[in-house]
Design an enzyme around this catalytic site. Structure first.
Site, PDB file in Angstrom:
ATOM      1  N   TYR A  42      16.444  -2.674 -40.290  1.00 38.65           N
ATOM      2  CA  TYR A  42      17.793  -2.878 -40.806  1.00 38.65           C
ATOM      3  C   TYR A  42      18.815  -2.930 -39.670  1.00 38.65           C
ATOM      4  O   TYR A  42      19.589  -3.885 -39.562  1.00 38.65           O
ATOM      5  CB  TYR A  42      18.182  -1.746 -41.765  1.00 38.65           C
ATOM      6  CG  TYR A  42      17.355  -1.657 -43.017  1.00 38.65           C
ATOM      7  CD1 TYR A  42      17.847  -2.126 -44.236  1.00 38.65           C
ATOM      8  CD2 TYR A  42      16.082  -1.090 -43.010  1.00 38.65           C
ATOM      9  CE1 TYR A  42      17.100  -2.039 -45.405  1.00 38.65           C
ATOM     10  CE2 TYR A  42      15.327  -1.005 -44.165  1.00 38.65           C
ATOM     11  CZ  TYR A  42      15.833  -1.476 -45.355  1.00 38.65           C
ATOM     12  OH  TYR A  42      15.076  -1.391 -46.500  1.00 38.65           O
ATOM     13  N   HIS A  93      20.039 -10.134 -50.558  1.00 43.24           N
ATOM     14  CA  HIS A  93      18.625 -10.513 -50.466  1.00 43.24           C
ATOM     15  C   HIS A  93      18.327 -11.809 -51.229  1.00 43.24           C
ATOM     16  O   HIS A  93      17.283 -12.435 -50.994  1.00 43.24           O
ATOM     17  CB  HIS A  93      17.745  -9.393 -51.010  1.00 43.24           C
ATOM     18  CG  HIS A  93      17.344  -8.381 -49.984  1.00 43.24           C
ATOM     19  ND1 HIS A  93      16.667  -8.716 -48.833  1.00 43.24           N
ATOM     20  CD2 HIS A  93      17.519  -7.032 -49.938  1.00 43.24           C
ATOM     21  CE1 HIS A  93      16.435  -7.623 -48.123  1.00 43.24           C
ATOM     22  NE2 HIS A  93      16.944  -6.588 -48.766  1.00 43.24           N
ATOM     23  N   GLU A 119      15.483  -7.668 -43.707  1.00 47.26           N
ATOM     24  CA  GLU A 119      16.424  -6.547 -43.770  1.00 47.26           C
ATOM     25  C   GLU A 119      17.547  -6.618 -42.737  1.00 47.26           C
ATOM     26  O   GLU A 119      18.668  -6.199 -43.008  1.00 47.26           O
ATOM     27  CB  GLU A 119      15.672  -5.224 -43.652  1.00 47.26           C
ATOM     28  CG  GLU A 119      14.670  -4.974 -44.772  1.00 47.26           C
ATOM     29  CD  GLU A 119      15.302  -4.903 -46.159  1.00 47.26           C
ATOM     30  OE1 GLU A 119      16.539  -4.913 -46.264  1.00 47.26           O
ATOM     31  OE2 GLU A 119      14.542  -4.853 -47.142  1.00 47.26           O
ATOM     32  N   HIS A 148      24.086  -5.168 -50.865  1.00 51.98           N
ATOM     33  CA  HIS A 148      22.898  -5.370 -50.020  1.00 51.98           C
ATOM     34  C   HIS A 148      21.807  -6.095 -50.804  1.00 51.98           C
ATOM     35  O   HIS A 148      21.204  -7.066 -50.314  1.00 51.98           O
ATOM     36  CB  HIS A 148      22.391  -4.016 -49.520  1.00 51.98           C
ATOM     37  CG  HIS A 148      21.195  -4.100 -48.621  1.00 51.98           C
ATOM     38  ND1 HIS A 148      21.301  -4.086 -47.250  1.00 51.98           N
ATOM     39  CD2 HIS A 148      19.872  -4.197 -48.889  1.00 51.98           C
ATOM     40  CE1 HIS A 148      20.093  -4.185 -46.714  1.00 51.98           C
ATOM     41  NE2 HIS A 148      19.205  -4.241 -47.696  1.00 51.98           N
ATOM     42  N   GLU A 149      21.547  -5.650 -52.021  1.00 51.29           N
ATOM     43  CA  GLU A 149      20.476  -6.258 -52.811  1.00 51.29           C
ATOM     44  C   GLU A 149      20.838  -7.682 -53.247  1.00 51.29           C
ATOM     45  O   GLU A 149      19.968  -8.551 -53.307  1.00 51.29           O
ATOM     46  CB  GLU A 149      20.154  -5.385 -54.027  1.00 51.29           C
ATOM     47  CG  GLU A 149      19.776  -3.946 -53.710  1.00 51.29           C
ATOM     48  CD  GLU A 149      18.687  -3.812 -52.646  1.00 51.29           C
ATOM     49  OE1 GLU A 149      17.832  -4.718 -52.533  1.00 51.29           O
ATOM     50  OE2 GLU A 149      18.704  -2.814 -51.913  1.00 51.29           O
TER      51      GLU A 149
END
Length: 648
Positions: free
Chosen positions: A411, A327, A346, A323-324
């Site tokens: 999200y 980004h 998100e 997930h990070e």
């Protein structure tokens, strides 16, 4: 309906003014182009002596003042560093907003400036442990017990508590730093690249010997992505030692197991790049922080932060890392223009994360993850109120700390909107659109309407003006974004794996603790999110649980002894709800050794309802361990009005 219409009208007015409602700065008149800081850290005294140097671009005429966001900073002096001229300044107290969002620092310029001019100045200031972006930790609070420790968390608008700036995602600036420490054993990392040599001259004179760290980032970023970590730290490359550009950073006592758990970090970067486009940031580094970190992860460029709860031993927590990493494209490259558009970061990131997790773990895994997140989102919406703007993809954060609107909504409601659009245009077409979207808006901050207009234009150009998806997107998009509550279309995340988990939970509930169900052993073979679903159902149906059932489940699966913090949390919140207090020591130890904001708000909120004195006693005992943003949340959300009704 009237309230929804009125809300949309208010948002349209704000858009027309092109203002982020959560900054006191005049960024619509003058904008930071480059920010350089010099920090002298004193981790023992929990203070920072800071000097910030600014290069501003003027974008309007007749500008005589600069307004910056500050929160609990000690402003010493502002001056023109070319001439040495001291500039008059004042901190305008924003009344009831002062502790919510901070104050306005006004700097009076010696003359008027016009569009196209540049302004350069410096501000000397002090930072204390009042800074809600910073967590100063004693050496006793660290794993290695050797050195004090510091880490930051700036999202949403907390960077103003460590640097005076235009604290809005609308503004991106180049960043560099010279950080000085008294103890040479303390290692420092910040957002950006650690430079060789000493390229930056000191802006101040110091009498003592100091170790210097020079950091620079040649890509513009918004303030919320600025970060620092300092302490007893070690960095190690993971993956192929010749080709990998991925690193882990943590305390030396944990470096081996962290490196092993995240050994495929470069592979995750490459897999995402194959889907969405080239990775533009150079190296990728992830810091595993102490357990007081209030989130699962935070996506600072070249310095992702992550909770130690993702280091489980079986790589089941790597979804947070993926997930990070995602980004790096959505959030860091293309950024939301304000916190009312957080889903632009998100929702897109969650979409990419689940695409990659599906590749690694299969469709059932991704669907179960989506189902659980959806369920949590609905519980949070019910807590806010289904007609509250925080239950929409465009929360009204005017006059509020935007941190308070953080939930699963941006999200998962955002993810579901993108997934639904993908279903309308087809997977390959949607992937192409996303790749071109990143190129089109690279290094920009945008809002939902920019994406909406781009999406419709892309479909018309590439799929035809009469493509069926255009009509449907026009029908649902604005409602999906602006109207609070459940999305206007329902997506099906049902799987057989879900049915199995629910059947096992029902068998345990029906047993009343008199016997172990025949299918009890199935739990041990469940995929990760099946286990979460089982535990969520037990926690939700606490009214049907008996003390005998709690004891027998615990004996069968050894839930109170498990090492996975995410599963342990779900078991313990169920115990609190059902008032199964045989495990109070386990519950207390968990609450005193984990810093996740959502977990603690729920656990303290639940405990407070039945045992308010115990809740207050534990909070007083553990307060110094928690991150300042978590302390604020607990004080405002639990001990003022008790909540704790959702499982996150």
């Amino acid at each position: 309906m009237f309230n929804i219409i009125l809300f949309v009208i208010i948002i349209d007015v704000i858009k027309a003014l092109n203002r982020d409602v959560n900054t006191f700065s005049n960024y619509h008149e003058i904008q930071i182009h480059k920010l350089h800081i010099e920090w002298l850290l004193d981790l023992n005294q929990k203070i920072i002596n800071g000097t910030a140097e600014y290069h501003f671009n003027v974008i309007k005429n007749n500008i005589k003042e600069i307004h910056l966001d500050v929160y609990q900073l000690d402003i010493i002096i502002a001056y023109d560093f070319a001439t040495g001229t001291v500039l008059k300044h004042e901190v305008e107290n924003m009344g009831e907003q002062s502790l919510k969002q901070g104050d306005r620092l006004k700097i009076y310029l010696p003359k008027s400036y016009n569009n196209g001019d540049q302004v350069k100045l410096r501000i000397k200031y002090g930072v204390t442990e009042k800074a809600r972006a910073l967590s100063f930790m004693t050496k006793e609070q660290t794993e290695s017990k050797l050195l004090p420790y510091l880490y930051s968390y700036c999202q949403d608008n907390n960077c103003r508590s460590m640097i005076p700036l235009q604290d809005t995602p609308s503004i991106k600036q180049y960043f560099s730093a010279l950080v000085l420490v008294k103890d040479p054993r303390i290692k420092v990392y910040m957002t950006g690249n650690l430079l060789e040599g000493r390229p930056f001259k000191r802006m101040n004179s110091y009498s003592e010997a100091l170790t210097e760290y020079h950091i620079s980032l040649d890509i513009k970023i918004p303030s919320y992505l600025l970060a620092i970590v300092a302490g007893n730290l070690e960095q190690r490359k993971v993956g192929n030692q010749q080709t990998s550009r991925s690193y882990v950073i943590t305390e030396p006592t944990s470096i081996d197991r962290v490196a092993k758990e995240l050994e495929f970090l470069q592979e995750y970067v490459d897999t995402l790049a194959n889907y969405i486009g080239p990775y533009e940031w150079g190296d990728y580094k992830i810091v595993i922080l102490p357990p007081s970190f209030p989130l699962g992860g935070m996506e600072h460029p070249l310095l992702t932060f992550a909770s130690p709860t993702i280091i489980v031993g079986d790589k089941s927590g790597v979804g947070v890392a993926i997930h990070e990493i995602a980004h790096s494209w959505v959030g860091n490259t293309v950024t939301c223009s304000d916190w009312a558009n957080m889903w632009i970061n998100e929702g897109f990131c969650t979409f990419l994360e689940r695409k990659i997790l599906e590749q690694y773990n299969g469709e059932d895994y991704s669907k179960m993850y989506s189902f659980l997140s959806n369920d949590t989102m609905f519980q949070q919406m019910a807590r806010y109120g289904m007609d509250h703007s925080y239950s929409s993809l465009h929360p009204n954060t005017s006059g509020e700390n935007p941190d308070d609107s953080q939930s699963e909504v941006p999200y998962n409601k955002g993810y579901q909107l993108l997934l639904y659009i993908e279903q309308q245009v087809g997977k390959q077409n949607f992937q192409k659109m996303l790749q071109q979207y990143i190129i089109q808006f690279k290094w920009q901050s945008i809002d939902e309407d920019v994406f909406y207009r781009y999406l419709l234009s892309w479909i018309a150009t590439n799929l035809g003006k009469d493509h069926a998806s255009i009509k449907e997107i026009k029908t649902i998009y604005k409602e999906w974004v602006y109207v609070p509550g459940k999305p206007p279309r329902t997506l099906d995340f049902h799987t057989d794996a879900y049915d199995q988990a629910m059947a096992l939970a029902k068998a345990w509930l029906d047993s009343k603790g008199n016997k172990v169900p025949d299918n009890a052993e199935d739990y041990k073979n469940y995929i990760y999110y099946q286990k979460q679903q089982f535990l969520n159902e037990i926690a939700t149906k606490y009214g049907e649980m008996t003390e005998k059932t709690y004891k027998l489940i615990d004996q069968t699966y050894l839930l109170s002894d498990q090492k996975d913090s995410r599963l342990l949390y779900r078991w313990l919140i169920g115990c609190l709800r059902g008032k199964f207090y045989d495990r109070m020591e386990v519950i207390k130890n968990f609450m005193g050794s984990h810093g996740a904001r959502s977990w603690l708000v729920n656990m303290y909120g639940t405990l407070f309802k039945d045992k308010p004195d115990v809740a207050r006693e534990w909070f007083a005992e553990f307060r110094s361990f928690y991150h300042p943003s978590v302390v604020d949340a607990l004080e405002n959300e639990v001990f003022k009005n008790s909540i704790g009704n959702s499982i996150q």
